[in-house]
Design a protein around this motif. Structure first.
Motif, short mmCIF file in Angstrom:
data_model
loop_
_atom_site.label_atom_id
_atom_site.label_comp_id
_atom_site.label_asym_id
_atom_site.label_seq_id
_atom_site.Cartn_x
_atom_site.Cartn_y
_atom_site.Cartn_z
N ASN A 59 -1.16 11.96 23.17
CA ASN A 59 -0.66 10.60 23.36
C ASN A 59 0.36 10.29 22.26
OD1 ASN A 59 -0.21 7.86 23.59
ND2 ASN A 59 -2.36 7.27 23.58
N PRO A 60 1.64 10.14 22.63
CA PRO A 60 2.67 9.91 21.60
C PRO A 60 2.45 8.63 20.81
CG PRO A 60 3.56 9.56 23.81
CD PRO A 60 2.22 10.19 23.98
N TRP A 61 1.84 7.61 21.44
CA TRP A 61 1.59 6.36 20.72
C TRP A 61 0.52 6.55 19.64
CZ3 TRP A 61 5.09 2.88 20.87
CH2 TRP A 61 5.84 2.68 22.02
N PHE A 62 -0.45 7.41 19.91
CA PHE A 62 -1.48 7.69 18.91
C PHE A 62 -0.87 8.43 17.72
CE2 PHE A 62 -4.86 10.57 17.28
CZ PHE A 62 -5.74 9.61 16.81
N ILE A 63 -0.02 9.41 18.00
CA ILE A 63 0.65 10.15 16.93
C ILE A 63 1.53 9.22 16.11
CG2 ILE A 63 2.30 12.00 16.41
CD1 ILE A 63 1.31 13.44 18.89
N ALA A 64 2.28 8.36 16.81
CA ALA A 64 3.15 7.41 16.11
C ALA A 64 2.35 6.47 15.22
CB ALA A 64 3.98 6.62 17.12
N ASP A 116 -0.06 0.12 26.73
CA ASP A 116 -1.45 0.38 27.12
C ASP A 116 -1.78 -0.37 28.41
OD1 ASP A 116 -4.05 1.35 26.96
OD2 ASP A 116 -4.74 -0.37 25.78
N SER A 117 -1.20 0.12 29.50
CA SER A 117 -1.36 -0.54 30.79
C SER A 117 -1.62 0.52 31.86
CB SER A 117 -0.09 -1.33 31.14
OG SER A 117 -0.23 -1.99 32.38
N PRO A 118 -2.75 0.41 32.57
CA PRO A 118 -3.83 -0.57 32.38
C PRO A 118 -4.55 -0.33 31.05
CG PRO A 118 -4.53 1.14 33.90
CD PRO A 118 -3.08 1.39 33.64
N PRO A 119 -5.12 -1.37 30.47
CA PRO A 119 -5.74 -1.23 29.15
C PRO A 119 -6.89 -0.24 29.15
CG PRO A 119 -5.45 -3.54 29.76
CD PRO A 119 -5.18 -2.74 30.99
N ALA A 120 -6.98 0.53 28.08
CA ALA A 120 -8.12 1.44 27.91
C ALA A 120 -9.39 0.61 27.75
CB ALA A 120 -7.89 2.32 26.70
N PRO A 121 -10.51 1.13 28.21
CA PRO A 121 -11.77 0.36 28.09
C PRO A 121 -12.13 0.10 26.64
CG PRO A 121 -12.19 2.63 28.76
CD PRO A 121 -10.72 2.44 28.85
N LEU A 122 -12.68 -1.10 26.39
CA LEU A 122 -13.11 -1.46 25.05
C LEU A 122 -14.36 -0.68 24.67
CD1 LEU A 122 -12.67 -5.33 25.28
CD2 LEU A 122 -11.35 -3.81 23.80
N PRO A 123 -14.50 -0.29 23.41
CA PRO A 123 -15.75 0.35 22.99
C PRO A 123 -16.88 -0.67 22.97
CG PRO A 123 -14.32 -0.04 21.11
CD PRO A 123 -13.53 -0.40 22.32
N ASN A 181 -11.93 6.32 20.44
CA ASN A 181 -11.52 5.01 20.91
C ASN A 181 -10.03 5.03 21.22
OD1 ASN A 181 -11.25 2.20 21.36
ND2 ASN A 181 -10.67 1.92 19.22
N ASP A 182 -9.67 4.62 22.43
CA ASP A 182 -8.26 4.57 22.83
C ASP A 182 -7.80 3.14 23.11
OD1 ASP A 182 -7.85 7.40 22.77
OD2 ASP A 182 -8.94 7.56 24.67
N ILE A 184 -6.16 -0.07 22.33
CA ILE A 184 -5.25 -0.65 21.35
C ILE A 184 -5.68 -2.08 21.01
CG2 ILE A 184 -2.87 -1.31 20.91
CD1 ILE A 184 -3.36 1.67 20.90
N VAL A 185 -6.22 -2.79 22.00
CA VAL A 185 -6.70 -4.15 21.74
C VAL A 185 -7.76 -4.14 20.65
CG1 VAL A 185 -7.88 -6.14 22.75
CG2 VAL A 185 -6.17 -4.91 24.09
N HIS A 186 -8.71 -3.22 20.79
CA HIS A 186 -9.78 -3.11 19.79
C HIS A 186 -9.21 -2.72 18.43
CE1 HIS A 186 -13.60 -1.89 17.91
NE2 HIS A 186 -12.92 -0.84 17.48
N VAL A 187 -8.31 -1.74 18.42
CA VAL A 187 -7.74 -1.24 17.16
C VAL A 187 -6.99 -2.35 16.43
CG1 VAL A 187 -6.00 0.31 16.20
CG2 VAL A 187 -7.64 1.17 17.87
N VAL A 188 -6.18 -3.09 17.16
CA VAL A 188 -5.42 -4.18 16.53
C VAL A 188 -6.36 -5.25 16.00
CG1 VAL A 188 -3.81 -6.07 16.98
CG2 VAL A 188 -3.31 -3.78 17.84
N GLU A 189 -7.35 -5.62 16.81
CA GLU A 189 -8.22 -6.73 16.45
C GLU A 189 -9.17 -6.40 15.31
OE1 GLU A 189 -11.31 -9.90 18.60
OE2 GLU A 189 -10.47 -8.22 19.74
N TRP A 190 -9.75 -5.19 15.32
CA TRP A 190 -10.81 -4.89 14.37
C TRP A 190 -10.43 -3.87 13.30
CZ3 TRP A 190 -14.35 -8.40 14.31
CH2 TRP A 190 -14.68 -9.08 15.49
N HIS A 191 -9.27 -3.18 13.47
CA HIS A 191 -8.82 -2.24 12.45
C HIS A 191 -7.71 -2.83 11.58
CE1 HIS A 191 -10.33 1.75 14.42
NE2 HIS A 191 -11.08 0.73 14.79
#
Length: 212
Positions: A59-64, A116-123, A181-182, A184-191
């Motif tokens: 996933n290029p966004w993960f690497i970035a 991230d569309s459709p959004p990856a499922p939240l953990p 975890n993939d 992005i909503v979770h990563v932005v909010e909690w990381h």
């Protein structure tokens, strides 16, 4: 009179303690980066890498995100080293360079969120990530503040904030390499959003620990 003065000078010279010159900020920052790298590697050896890391690296966004987070950490480490000195070693632009990198990081995460569309499922967990990152950041924060206290920062508010953000980046890097975890909503909010609170806490902590 001249003889007495010469004897006084010789006596003071004999009693003078050897002063160890302060390290160059770049060497100090490099030391912190190397220590953090060893810390992350050792922590991952204990906790384990995320089992889907090979897939995530496609996933290029993960690497970035990883590259941008690493650059934020490196920039904040060297910035903290410069801010530990009263004159910033005449490198004010480099000392405040994390501002630019944080802005680029925000833009990157915004683009990743849009992609991230459709959004990856939240953990199934949420705040536990923030707490774990903070716990992982404690040791880097301790060694950074301990080292900075040996110098004479005149920008202690900013120095404290940058030092805590640098330590938090170490914990955040470890988390992204450990947690499956993939979202992005979770990563932005909690990381990453907790970085705002961490930076503000650093302003207060810098005054408490780095003021001289």
């Amino acid at each position: 009179m001249t003889k007495n003065l010469e004897q006084l000078v010789e006596s003071l010279a004999a009693e003078a303690a050897t002063v160890t010159p302060a390290p160059h900020p770049f060497m100090l920052g490099l030391k912190w980066v190397a220590a953090a790298a060893l810390y992350i590697v050792a922590s991952l050896a204990i906790s384990g890498l995320r089992p889907d890391l090979a897939h995530a690296l496609h996933n290029p966004w993960f690497i970035a995100e990883l590259v941008a987070l690493l650059l934020v950490f490196i920039a904040t480490a060297f910035s903290a080293a410069l801010l530990a000195f009263p004159d910033l070693h005449q490198k004010r632009a480099l000392a405040f360079s994390p501002v630019v990198l944080f802005a680029l990081f925000v833009v990157l995460m915004g683009l990743a969120w849009h992609a991230d569309s459709p959004p990856a499922p939240l953990p199934v967990h949420s705040w536990q990530c923030t707490l774990t990152i903070m716990l992982m950041s404690m040791l880097p924060a301790v060694w950074t503040f301990y080292a900075m206290r040996k110098f004479a920062s005149t920008h202690y508010h900013w120095a404290g904030s940058i030092a805590l953000l640098s330590a938090f980046s170490v914990g955040a890097l470890w988390m992204r390499l450990h947690e499956v975890n993939d979202s992005i909503v979770h990563v932005v909010e909690w990381h990453y959003l907790p970085m705002l609170a961490v930076g503000l806490t650093g302003l207060w902590l810098g005054k408490k620990l780095l003021r001289w």
